[in-house]
Design an enzyme around this catalytic site. Sequence first.
Site, PDB file in Angstrom:
ATOM      1  N   VAL A   1      72.468  61.577  16.495  1.00 33.12           N
ATOM      2  CA  VAL A   1      72.263  62.493  17.635  1.00 33.12           C
ATOM      3  C   VAL A   1      70.776  62.540  18.032  1.00 33.12           C
ATOM      4  CG1 VAL A   1      72.640  64.858  18.490  1.00 33.12           C
ATOM      5  CG2 VAL A   1      74.230  63.894  16.835  1.00 33.12           C
ATOM      6  N   THR A   2      69.907  62.160  17.109  1.00 33.51           N
ATOM      7  CA  THR A   2      68.455  62.251  17.322  1.00 33.51           C
ATOM      8  C   THR A   2      68.015  61.420  18.529  1.00 33.51           C
ATOM      9  OG1 THR A   2      68.237  62.501  14.927  1.00 33.51           O
ATOM     10  CG2 THR A   2      66.240  61.879  16.135  1.00 33.51           C
ATOM     11  N   ASN A   3      67.095  61.973  19.302  1.00 35.31           N
ATOM     12  CA  ASN A   3      66.536  61.284  20.474  1.00 35.31           C
ATOM     13  C   ASN A   3      65.293  60.463  20.132  1.00 35.31           C
ATOM     14  OD1 ASN A   3      68.091  61.829  22.812  1.00 35.31           O
ATOM     15  ND2 ASN A   3      67.461  63.981  22.720  1.00 35.31           N
TER      16      ASN A   3
ATOM     17  N   ASN B   1      60.252  60.017  15.284  1.00 37.80           N
ATOM     18  CA  ASN B   1      61.693  60.046  14.988  1.00 37.80           C
ATOM     19  C   ASN B   1      62.163  58.707  14.418  1.00 37.80           C
ATOM     20  OD1 ASN B   1      61.842  62.660  15.691  1.00 37.80           O
ATOM     21  ND2 ASN B   1      62.950  62.379  17.607  1.00 37.80           N
TER      22      ASN B   1
ATOM     23  N   VAL C   1      71.050  71.782  16.148  1.00 34.61           N
ATOM     24  CA  VAL C   1      72.236  70.953  16.379  1.00 34.61           C
ATOM     25  C   VAL C   1      73.000  70.739  15.067  1.00 34.61           C
ATOM     26  CG1 VAL C   1      73.140  68.764  17.263  1.00 34.61           C
ATOM     27  CG2 VAL C   1      71.100  69.754  18.316  1.00 34.61           C
TER      28      VAL C   1
ATOM     29  N   HIS D   1      71.199  57.796  27.474  1.00 31.70           N
ATOM     30  CA  HIS D   1      71.105  59.255  27.585  1.00 31.70           C
ATOM     31  C   HIS D   1      69.764  59.586  28.226  1.00 31.70           C
ATOM     32  CE1 HIS D   1      71.878  63.362  26.700  1.00 31.70           C
ATOM     33  NE2 HIS D   1      70.843  63.475  25.904  1.00 31.70           N
TER      34      HIS D   1
ATOM     35  N   ASP E   1      68.369  68.912   4.629  1.00 28.27           N
ATOM     36  CA  ASP E   1      67.142  68.978   5.433  1.00 28.27           C
ATOM     37  C   ASP E   1      65.969  68.778   4.485  1.00 28.27           C
ATOM     38  OD1 ASP E   1      66.695  70.367   8.492  1.00 28.27           O
ATOM     39  OD2 ASP E   1      64.914  70.269   7.208  1.00 28.27           O
TER      40      ASP E   1
ATOM     41  N   ARG F   1      60.721  66.331  21.911  1.00 22.79           N
ATOM     42  CA  ARG F   1      59.422  65.980  22.507  1.00 22.79           C
ATOM     43  C   ARG F   1      58.677  67.264  22.864  1.00 22.79           C
ATOM     44  NH1 ARG F   1      59.245  62.281  27.711  1.00 22.79           N
ATOM     45  NH2 ARG F   1      57.058  62.499  28.263  1.00 22.79           N
TER      46      ARG F   1
ATOM     47  N   GLY G   1      68.771  71.941  11.508  1.00 21.98           N
ATOM     48  CA  GLY G   1      68.215  72.695  12.631  1.00 21.98           C
ATOM     49  C   GLY G   1      69.328  73.173  13.543  1.00 21.98           C
TER      50      GLY G   1
HETATM   51  P1  A3D Z   1      65.640  71.259  15.337  1.00 26.90           P
HETATM   52  O1  A3D Z   1      66.308  72.573  15.490  1.00 26.90           O
HETATM   53  O2  A3D Z   1      64.160  71.172  15.359  1.00 26.90           O
HETATM   54  O3  A3D Z   1      66.202  70.579  13.978  1.00 26.90           O
HETATM   55  C1  A3D Z   1      65.739  69.377  13.496  1.00 26.90           C
HETATM   56  C2  A3D Z   1      65.771  69.477  11.973  1.00 26.90           C
HETATM   57  O4  A3D Z   1      65.481  68.180  11.437  1.00 26.90           O
HETATM   58  C3  A3D Z   1      64.751  70.452  11.386  1.00 26.90           C
HETATM   59  O5  A3D Z   1      65.395  71.426  10.599  1.00 26.90           O
HETATM   60  C4  A3D Z   1      63.852  69.547  10.524  1.00 26.90           C
HETATM   61  O6  A3D Z   1      63.370  70.179   9.359  1.00 26.90           O
HETATM   62  C5  A3D Z   1      64.820  68.418  10.199  1.00 26.90           C
HETATM   63  N1  A3D Z   1      64.172  67.194   9.721  1.00 26.90           N
HETATM   64  C6  A3D Z   1      63.042  66.616  10.162  1.00 26.90           C
HETATM   65  N2  A3D Z   1      62.781  65.501   9.438  1.00 26.90           N
HETATM   66  C7  A3D Z   1      63.790  65.381   8.535  1.00 26.90           C
HETATM   67  C8  A3D Z   1      64.107  64.450   7.514  1.00 26.90           C
HETATM   68  N3  A3D Z   1      63.305  63.393   7.287  1.00 26.90           N
HETATM   69  N4  A3D Z   1      65.222  64.640   6.782  1.00 26.90           N
HETATM   70  C9  A3D Z   1      66.033  65.696   7.027  1.00 26.90           C
HETATM   71  N5  A3D Z   1      65.788  66.613   7.977  1.00 26.90           N
HETATM   72  C10 A3D Z   1      64.677  66.462   8.707  1.00 26.90           C
HETATM   73  O7  A3D Z   1      66.128  70.251  16.475  1.00 26.90           O
HETATM   74  P2  A3D Z   1      67.591  70.186  17.158  1.00 26.90           P
HETATM   75  O8  A3D Z   1      68.611  70.395  16.093  1.00 26.90           O
HETATM   76  O9  A3D Z   1      67.604  71.031  18.373  1.00 26.90           O
HETATM   77  O10 A3D Z   1      67.601  68.661  17.653  1.00 26.90           O
HETATM   78  C11 A3D Z   1      67.628  67.620  16.696  1.00 26.90           C
HETATM   79  C12 A3D Z   1      67.520  66.246  17.367  1.00 26.90           C
HETATM   80  O11 A3D Z   1      68.662  66.046  18.209  1.00 26.90           O
HETATM   81  C13 A3D Z   1      66.290  66.078  18.294  1.00 26.90           C
HETATM   82  O12 A3D Z   1      65.804  64.756  18.183  1.00 26.90           O
HETATM   83  C14 A3D Z   1      66.864  66.280  19.678  1.00 26.90           C
HETATM   84  O13 A3D Z   1      66.095  65.655  20.693  1.00 26.90           O
HETATM   85  C15 A3D Z   1      68.237  65.634  19.498  1.00 26.90           C
HETATM   86  N6  A3D Z   1      69.250  66.028  20.487  1.00 26.90           N
HETATM   87  C16 A3D Z   1      69.941  65.027  21.078  1.00 26.90           C
HETATM   88  C17 A3D Z   1      70.902  65.327  22.022  1.00 26.90           C
HETATM   89  C18 A3D Z   1      71.684  64.227  22.680  1.00 26.90           C
HETATM   90  O14 A3D Z   1      72.489  64.489  23.534  1.00 26.90           O
HETATM   91  C19 A3D Z   1      71.466  62.853  22.282  1.00 26.90           C
HETATM   92  C20 A3D Z   1      71.145  66.662  22.367  1.00 26.90           C
HETATM   93  C21 A3D Z   1      70.440  67.661  21.716  1.00 26.90           C
HETATM   94  C22 A3D Z   1      69.472  67.328  20.754  1.00 26.90           C
END
Ligand code: A3D
Length: 316
Positions: free
Chosen positions: A122-124, A99, A17, A179, A37, A86, A15
Site C-alpha cells: 500500500v506504501t507510496n 520508502n 492505514v 496511482h 511496526d 510526502r 499507523g
Molecule cells: P502512518 O500513519 O504514518 O503509518 C506509517 C507507519 O509505518 C508508522 O507507524 C511507522 O512507524 C511505520 N514504519 C515506518 N518504517 C517502518 C518499518 N521499517 N517497519 C515497520 N513499520 C514502519 O501512515 P499511513 O498509515 O497513513 O500511510 C502509510 C503509507 O501508505 C504511506 O506511504 C502512504 O502514502 C500510503 N498510502 C497509500 C495509499 C494508496 O492508495 C496507494 C493510500 C493511503 C496511504
Amino acid sequence: MKMNALPKIACIGAGNVGATAAQYCLEMGLGNVVLTDIVEGLPQGKALDMTEAGPIRNYSVTCTGTNDYADISGADLVIVTAGLPRKPGMTRLDLLEKNGRIIAGICEKIRQYAPDSIVIIVTNPLDVMVYLACKTLGFPSNRVLGMAGCLDSARMRAFIAMELNVSMTNVDTMVLGSHGDAMVPLPQYTTVSGIPITKLLSRERIDAIIARTRDGGGEIVRLLKTGSAFYAPAAGAVRMAQAILRNERQVLPCAAYLNGEYGLSDIYMGVPCLLGRGGVESLVQLDLTDEETAALHHSAGEVREGIDGLRQLGLL
Ligand code: A3D
C-alpha cells in the site's frame, strides 16, 4: 496457503492505514492478525486495544502486536503499509529513497519469515514500491500486488452514487493505470445496475467526477490538514485480502505485473485482476479506445521514471 486453518495475516506498519486494515480484518473474521511496526509499544498498544474491542464487536480472531519480524512466521497474507507520506519540502525522489529503503528492508524479512505469503503493498509511490517489492522478494509476480485501483474505483463509485442519489452498491467502475494524477478512469466500463453512465450523466458531469476521483487523495489531505486518507485505503487492501483468502475469484483493479498485456512489459500498473487463492490468478484484458491506451501508456511513463529513480539510488 493452508486453506482449512484460520489464515494468518501480517499487517506491517501500525499507523493509520495499517491499524485500520487490521481492524477491518478482525471485524470480518478474515484471520488472526499480527500487527508490526518499528515503534516500540505502538503495535502492542493498538493490538491490545483491538483485542479488548473483541467482546463487544463479537470477534473471536486474535490480534497481536510486535516489533519482531519472527512473529510474522508462516503468514498467509501480508499487507504492507509501512512508510512515510510526502511532507512539505520533500521531493518525490526523497520519498522514493526513504520508502524504497523501508520496503526493501521489510521485503527481506517477509522473504525470510513468510516465504509462501501473498503480499499486498500500500506504501507510496505505489506502483514503484510494488515493483521494488516483487524484485526484492523474488516471489512469483502473482503473489505480489499493489492496492490503488480498489481505492480509486471506490472513490469514483461513491461520487457517482452521491451525484445520482443511488445506492453505491449499484455502481460499478474501473480505474486503471498508476496511482496519482495519471490514473485512468474508464467511463465506458462504468455502470449503474448495468446502465452505462454515459446514458445517465452529461459528459461535463462525468469529467467533473473523473477530476474529483483523480484528486481524491488530495481532497482528504486538504480537509485533514495532517496525514492522509486511511479508512478507504485500508478498506481497499482488505477487499483484496478477502478475495484472496476466501478464494472469491473477484475481478478487482490492482497494481499487477505486466508482461506484454496492454502493450506494456516489466512494469507494475493498475489493471483488472482475477483474485483468488493463488493471488493474481489472471489479468483481464479490456478493449480500450486509442485515447485510453495513450493515457495508460502515459501513466506507465511516470512509473518507469520512478523505477529509474530506484536504479539510480542502487535499490534495484
Ligand atoms: P502512518 O500513519 O504514518 O503509518 C506509517 C507507519 O509505518 C508508522 O507507524 C511507522 O512507524 C511505520 N514504519 C515506518 N518504517 C517502518 C518499518 N521499517 N517497519 C515497520 N513499520 C514502519 O501512515 P499511513 O498509515 O497513513 O500511510 C502509510 C503509507 O501508505 C504511506 O506511504 C502512504 O502514502 C500510503 N498510502 C497509500 C495509499 C494508496 O492508495 C496507494 C493510500 C493511503 C496511504
